[in-house]
Design an enzyme around this catalytic site. Structure first.
Site, PDB file in Angstrom:
ATOM      1  N   SER A  70       0.823  -1.218   0.000  1.00  0.00           N
ATOM      2  CA  SER A  70       0.000   0.000   0.000  1.00  0.00           C
ATOM      3  C   SER A  70       0.854   1.264   0.000  1.00  0.00           C
ATOM      4  O   SER A  70       2.034   1.243   0.360  1.00  0.00           O
ATOM      5  CB  SER A  70      -0.919   0.010   1.228  1.00  0.00           C
TER       6      SER A  70
HETATM    7  N1  SAH Z   1      -0.763  -4.974   3.996  1.00  0.00           N
HETATM    8  C1  SAH Z   1      -0.035  -5.284   2.789  1.00  0.00           C
HETATM    9  C2  SAH Z   1      -0.789  -4.828   1.565  1.00  0.00           C
HETATM   10  C3  SAH Z   1      -1.309  -6.007   0.896  1.00  0.00           C
HETATM   11  S1  SAH Z   1      -2.373  -5.866  -0.488  1.00  0.00           S
HETATM   12  C4  SAH Z   1       1.373  -4.717   2.828  1.00  0.00           C
HETATM   13  O1  SAH Z   1       1.712  -4.007   3.777  1.00  0.00           O
HETATM   14  O2  SAH Z   1       2.144  -5.012   1.917  1.00  0.00           O
HETATM   15  C5  SAH Z   1      -3.645  -6.951   0.073  1.00  0.00           C
HETATM   16  C6  SAH Z   1      -3.249  -8.385   0.314  1.00  0.00           C
HETATM   17  O3  SAH Z   1      -4.420  -9.047   0.773  1.00  0.00           O
HETATM   18  C7  SAH Z   1      -2.782  -9.146  -0.923  1.00  0.00           C
HETATM   19  O4  SAH Z   1      -1.539  -9.694  -0.704  1.00  0.00           O
HETATM   20  C8  SAH Z   1      -3.857 -10.224  -1.090  1.00  0.00           C
HETATM   21  O5  SAH Z   1      -3.350 -11.444  -1.571  1.00  0.00           O
HETATM   22  C9  SAH Z   1      -4.380 -10.378   0.316  1.00  0.00           C
HETATM   23  N2  SAH Z   1      -5.725 -10.958   0.455  1.00  0.00           N
HETATM   24  C10 SAH Z   1      -6.789 -10.814  -0.389  1.00  0.00           C
HETATM   25  N3  SAH Z   1      -7.847 -11.483   0.096  1.00  0.00           N
HETATM   26  C11 SAH Z   1      -7.454 -12.067   1.260  1.00  0.00           C
HETATM   27  C12 SAH Z   1      -8.109 -12.897   2.216  1.00  0.00           C
HETATM   28  N4  SAH Z   1      -9.381 -13.278   2.078  1.00  0.00           N
HETATM   29  N5  SAH Z   1      -7.397 -13.294   3.302  1.00  0.00           N
HETATM   30  C13 SAH Z   1      -6.111 -12.928   3.461  1.00  0.00           C
HETATM   31  N6  SAH Z   1      -5.428 -12.162   2.589  1.00  0.00           N
HETATM   32  C14 SAH Z   1      -6.097 -11.725   1.494  1.00  0.00           C
END
Ligand code: SAH
Length: 219
Positions: A70
Site C-alpha cells: 500500500s
Molecule cells: N498490507 C499489505 C498490503 C497487501 S495488499 C502490505 O503491507 O504489503 C492486500 C493483500 O491481501 C494481498 O496480498 C492479497 O493477496 C491479500 N488478500 C486478499 N484477500 C485475502 C483474504 N481473504 N485473506 C487474506 N489475505 C487476502
C-alpha cells in the site's frame, strides 16, 4: 539522496497529505509514535529489488501475484486510525509484503497477519523473520474467517477491499476495539471505514476516506 533523506521526504509527504485530508479523516497530524514507526521500518526491504529506487515514493508498488504494497500515506493513516497501544494484540487481514505488519509490530505487543496467496505468505514470513520482527505471526489462509485461536483482538485492520464487513471479524473484536476496513466494489473507489465496538458490543461506523485497494478474495 541517501535512504535517510528519502525516508524524511516520505514522512514530510505523509504529513502534507494528512493536512490536505484533514476534512475527511478528522486528524491533522499523525500520532508521533506512528510517525516514528514509519521512520524506523525500511520500506525498501519490502519492495522487489528492481523497485528499490521507488521504495520511499508515496505510492503503492507491485509485489508480485497481482498484489501491491500500500501507499505509505494509507499505511500511516490506517495505523493511526487504529490508535495502537503497547499492550495490544492486532489482527491484520492481507499480509502482502509484511510492511504494514512490521509498522504495527513496533507499536503493539503482538501482530497476527493472514495472507491468502501461499507464495506471498511464505515470503512475508521469511522476510519478517530475517529482519528480526519477533512479535509477528504470519499464516496462510482466508482472513475472512479471522484467526479464532487468538481472538478476540484489540484491533483489526483489513488491507484488501471487501464487499461487506466480514461478520466473523466483528465477532473477533474486543469491546472498545476498532476495525479498519475498505468496503466497496473491487478495483474502483472504496470507502475506508472505522467501526468501533462499544462495551455492549454495538458498532458505530465512520466513513473516513475514499480509497482504492486490491480485492479481498475467498478460498
Ligand atoms: N498490507 C499489505 C498490503 C497487501 S495488499 C502490505 O503491507 O504489503 C492486500 C493483500 O491481501 C494481498 O496480498 C492479497 O493477496 C491479500 N488478500 C486478499 N484477500 C485475502 C483474504 N481473504 N485473506 C487474506 N489475505 C487476502
Amino acid at each position: 539522496m541517501s535512504n535517510r533523506q528519502k525516508i524524511d521526504a516520505m514522512l514530510q509527504t505523509i504529513d502534507i497529505e494528512y493536512s490536505y485530508t484533514k476534512g475527511f479523516t478528522g486528524r491533522s497530524s499523525l500520532l508521533p509514535e506512528v510517525m516514528e514507526a514509519m521512520r524506523l521500518v525500511s520500506r525498501q526491504d519490502f519492495v522487489p529489488p528492481n523497485l528499490a529506487a521507488m521504495a520511499y515514493e508515496n505510492t503503492p508498488l507491485p509485489i508480485g501475484k497481482g498484489q501491491t504494497i500500500s501507499q505509505p500515506f494509507i499505511v500511516a493513516l490506517m495505523t493511526d486510525l487504529l490508535c495502537p497501544k503497547k499492550g495490544d494484540v492486532i489482527l491484520e487481514v492481507g499480509a502482502g509484503s509484511g510492511y504494514q505488519a512490521a509498522i504495527l509490530s513496533l507499536l503493539v505487543r503482538q501482530v497476527y497477519t493472514i495472507e491468502i496467496i501461499p507464495a506471498l505468505a511464505e515470503r512475508a514470513r521469511e522476510l519478517l523473520q530475517r529482519l528480526g520482527y519477533g512479535n509477528i505471526e504470519v499464516r496462510q489462509g482466508d482472513g475472512y474467517n479471522g484467526w479464532p485461536e487468538y481472538a478476540p483482538f484489540d484491533g483489526i485492520i483489513v488491507t484488501a477491499a471487501a464487499a461487506h464487513v466480514p461478520p466473523i471479524l466483528k465477532e473477533q473484536l474486543k469491546s472498545g476495539g476498532k476495525l479498519i476496513i475498505p468496503v466497496g466494489s473491487p478495483y474502483v473507489v472504496q470507502e475506508l471505514l472505522v467501526q468501533e465496538k462499544d462495551e455492549k458490543g454495538i458498532f458505530s461506523t465512520r466513513n473516513v476516506l475514499p480509497v482504492s485497494f486490491v480485492p479481498l478474495t475467498r478460498e
